[in-house]
Design a protein around this motif. Structure first.
Motif, PDB file in Angstrom:
ATOM      1  N   GLU A  35       0.770  -1.260   0.023  1.00  0.00           N
ATOM      2  CA  GLU A  35       0.039   0.078   0.056  1.00  0.00           C
ATOM      3  C   GLU A  35       0.708   1.429  -0.165  1.00  0.00           C
ATOM      4  O   GLU A  35       0.499   2.202  -0.616  1.00  0.00           O
ATOM      5  N   ALA A  36       1.908   1.228   0.757  1.00  0.00           N
ATOM      6  CA  ALA A  36       2.904   2.389   0.699  1.00  0.00           C
ATOM      7  C   ALA A  36       3.466   2.615  -0.495  1.00  0.00           C
ATOM      8  O   ALA A  36       3.559   3.674  -0.827  1.00  0.00           O
ATOM      9  N   VAL A  37       3.884   1.403  -1.093  1.00  0.00           N
ATOM     10  CA  VAL A  37       4.544   1.745  -2.444  1.00  0.00           C
ATOM     11  C   VAL A  37       3.637   2.416  -3.450  1.00  0.00           C
ATOM     12  O   VAL A  37       3.838   2.973  -4.183  1.00  0.00           O
ATOM     13  N   ARG A  38       2.389   1.661  -3.524  1.00  0.00           N
ATOM     14  CA  ARG A  38       1.351   2.158  -4.453  1.00  0.00           C
ATOM     15  C   ARG A  38       0.953   3.654  -4.083  1.00  0.00           C
ATOM     16  O   ARG A  38       0.844   4.602  -4.996  1.00  0.00           O
ATOM     17  N   ASN A  39       0.800   3.973  -2.830  1.00  0.00           N
ATOM     18  CA  ASN A  39       0.602   5.359  -2.534  1.00  0.00           C
ATOM     19  C   ASN A  39       1.697   6.389  -2.787  1.00  0.00           C
ATOM     20  O   ASN A  39       1.489   7.603  -3.030  1.00  0.00           O
ATOM     21  N   SER A  40       3.101   5.880  -2.939  1.00  0.00           N
ATOM     22  CA  SER A  40       4.195   6.559  -3.154  1.00  0.00           C
ATOM     23  C   SER A  40       4.306   7.283  -4.592  1.00  0.00           C
ATOM     24  O   SER A  40       4.910   8.072  -5.093  1.00  0.00           O
ATOM     25  N   GLY A  41       3.575   6.609  -5.535  1.00  0.00           N
ATOM     26  CA  GLY A  41       3.447   6.823  -6.982  1.00  0.00           C
ATOM     27  C   GLY A  41       4.567   6.234  -7.778  1.00  0.00           C
ATOM     28  O   GLY A  41       4.824   6.588  -8.824  1.00  0.00           O
ATOM     29  N   LEU A  42       5.480   5.313  -7.036  1.00  0.00           N
ATOM     30  CA  LEU A  42       6.656   4.987  -7.781  1.00  0.00           C
ATOM     31  C   LEU A  42       6.140   3.890  -8.754  1.00  0.00           C
ATOM     32  O   LEU A  42       5.282   3.341  -8.655  1.00  0.00           O
ATOM     33  N   ASP A  43       7.259   3.879  -9.827  1.00  0.00           N
ATOM     34  CA  ASP A  43       6.762   3.026 -10.985  1.00  0.00           C
ATOM     35  C   ASP A  43       7.987   2.146 -11.173  1.00  0.00           C
ATOM     36  O   ASP A  43       9.257   2.402 -11.514  1.00  0.00           O
ATOM     37  N   VAL A  44       7.987   1.092 -10.212  1.00  0.00           N
ATOM     38  CA  VAL A  44       9.110   0.296  -9.998  1.00  0.00           C
ATOM     39  C   VAL A  44       8.614  -1.483 -10.300  1.00  0.00           C
ATOM     40  O   VAL A  44       7.663  -1.685 -10.296  1.00  0.00           O
ATOM     41  N   ASP A  45       9.787  -2.100 -10.459  1.00  0.00           N
ATOM     42  CA  ASP A  45       9.646  -3.611 -10.637  1.00  0.00           C
ATOM     43  C   ASP A  45       9.969  -4.180  -9.230  1.00  0.00           C
ATOM     44  O   ASP A  45      10.754  -3.681  -8.440  1.00  0.00           O
ATOM     45  N   PHE A  46       9.318  -5.341  -9.072  1.00  0.00           N
ATOM     46  CA  PHE A  46       9.858  -5.809  -7.841  1.00  0.00           C
ATOM     47  C   PHE A  46      10.568  -7.444  -8.046  1.00  0.00           C
ATOM     48  O   PHE A  46      10.389  -7.994  -9.059  1.00  0.00           O
ATOM     49  N   CYS A  47      11.473  -7.807  -7.102  1.00  0.00           N
ATOM     50  CA  CYS A  47      12.288  -8.925  -7.285  1.00  0.00           C
ATOM     51  C   CYS A  47      12.264  -9.611  -5.824  1.00  0.00           C
ATOM     52  O   CYS A  47      12.829  -8.883  -5.122  1.00  0.00           O
ATOM     53  N   ILE A  48      12.022 -10.824  -5.782  1.00  0.00           N
ATOM     54  CA  ILE A  48      11.830 -11.493  -4.725  1.00  0.00           C
ATOM     55  C   ILE A  48      13.397 -11.956  -4.584  1.00  0.00           C
ATOM     56  O   ILE A  48      13.986 -12.467  -5.493  1.00  0.00           O
ATOM     57  N   GLU A  49      13.898 -11.619  -3.394  1.00  0.00           N
ATOM     58  CA  GLU A  49      15.486 -11.970  -3.190  1.00  0.00           C
ATOM     59  C   GLU A  49      15.519 -12.946  -1.961  1.00  0.00           C
ATOM     60  O   GLU A  49      14.734 -12.619  -0.757  1.00  0.00           O
TER      61      GLU A  49
END
Length: 74
Positions: A35-49
């Motif tokens: 939710e915090a990422v969505r609210n930040s407006g960032l356009d990012v990819d996610f990588c499970i590490e």
């Protein structure tokens, strides 16, 4: 841009790192995180590490399943 996804258990010793664990078994509140990422407006990819453990591929797969069970599609 990329965000690396990990989970961990908080340490009980001040100044030390927590213990990395498979996604869904640690202390991260994934709903709040995404939710915090969505609210930040960032356009990012996610990588499970996964840097610890001896079943890393299995842990990554179970992490994807856990996130999907929460309705999260990283």
């Amino acid at each position: 841009k990329q965000i690396h996804i990990k989970d961990a258990v908080l340490t009980k010793t001040h100044g030390e790192w927590g213990t990395e664990v498979p996604i869904g078994t640690g202390d991260v509140d994934w709903q709040a995180f995404f939710e915090a990422v969505r609210n930040s407006g960032l356009d990012v990819d996610f990588c499970i590490e996964r840097e610890a453990g001896d079943q890393r591929t299995r842990d990554i797969t179970s992490g994807l399943i856990h996130l999907a069970s929460l309705g999260i599609r990283p």
